[in-house]
Write an enzyme that holds these catalytic residues in place. Sequence first.
Site, PDB file in Angstrom:
ATOM      1  CB  CYS A 252      72.513  29.099 -11.418  1.00  0.00           C
ATOM      2  SG  CYS A 252      71.936  29.122 -13.124  1.00  0.00           S
ATOM      3  NE  ARG A 257      68.973  31.119 -10.236  1.00  0.00           N
ATOM      4  CZ  ARG A 257      68.751  30.403  -9.141  1.00  0.00           C
ATOM      5  NH1 ARG A 257      68.604  31.011  -7.969  1.00  0.00           N
ATOM      6  NH2 ARG A 257      68.677  29.090  -9.199  1.00  0.00           N
TER       7      ARG A 257
END
Length: 302
Positions: A252, A257
Site C-alpha cells: 500500500c 492497509r
Amino acid sequence: MRLTLAAVGSLFLVGAGQANSDFLVSTDWLEQNLNNEDLRVLEVSVVPGKFERGHIPGAVNLHWHTELVDPVKRDIASRDNFQALLRKAGISEGTTLVLYGDSNNWFAAWGAWIFDVYRVPSVKLLDGGRDKWEAEGRPLDVRPSQYPPGNITLAERNDALRARLGDVLAVAEGRTDTALIDIRSADEYNGKIFAPAGVQELAVRAGHIPGAVNVPWSSAVAADGTFKPVEELRALYQGVGVDGSKPIIVYCRIGERSSHTWFVLSKLLGYEVRNYDGSWTEYGNSVGVPIANPAGTVWGGT
C-alpha cells in the site's frame, strides 16, 4: 472466579458462512469471554488518544507509531523490544490474543502481521473491530489495564512473511512469477493522487509498481466492517487473476492497509503471501525503478 478459555471451550464464532474462524472472533464471543484469564485483548488504533477515551474492558493499548516500530530506523520493532512490550502487557506462553482497532482493523491487522513475523501463535482479530463493538453499544472502559508481567519468549523473525524492495523490483522487471496486489484506492493506483489527503508519509512519484493489480483493501469488508464470506473473498481476487496458485506480495503506502489484505489472503484464504511494508513510500521514492503512471501526474505539477 475467573474462567479459563478451556473451561468455556475454544470455539471462536463468527457469522454464518464467514471466513476462517481460527483467526477471527465475533463481538458476541469476545464480550462473553472478557474475564478469561488466558485471554489478552490488545487495541492497535490509527488515531492516538482514542484508547484513552474508552476501550474494550481489560484491553491493553499498543502504540503503532512508537511501540510496534523501531523508533529511529524504518523497521518493525526489534525482537527484544517487542518481547518486552508483550511481557509488560501480561502475555505469556499460551495466552490467546485478540487484536482490534479503528478504521476496520487497519493497524490491528498490521499488528497481527508483526505477531506472525515473530511466530506468536493464537493471534486473532475481532471481526468488525472497534467500530462494530461501539455500534452495538458494547461496554467501554477508561481505566488503564495492568497485569502481572508475562513470560512469553519470541522466536527470531520469519523473513518469509516480508517482502523487500528487491523482491517487488523483480516482479516489476518480470524476473519472478509472483502476483503483486496494490490495495490502495484506484486514484492512488492510477497516479491521480500521490496519497490520501492529510497524510504525512509521501512519495515524490505517483502511480504503481508495474505488474500490480488493484484490489482496494475495503473490497474485502462488509458495510459493518466485518470480513466478507470466504467464497466472496476468493472470487474477489480470482477476478483479477489471483487464485493462490503462486506466491503473492501485497503493498500500500506504508504497509498498514496492505496488512489487512495480507490477513485476508494469508489467514482467511490460506494463500502464500508476503507484506511489502516499505510499500509506495519506499518504492515511489527510489531512484531509477520502473513505475506505471496512467494518470501522468507529475510531482509539483498537475
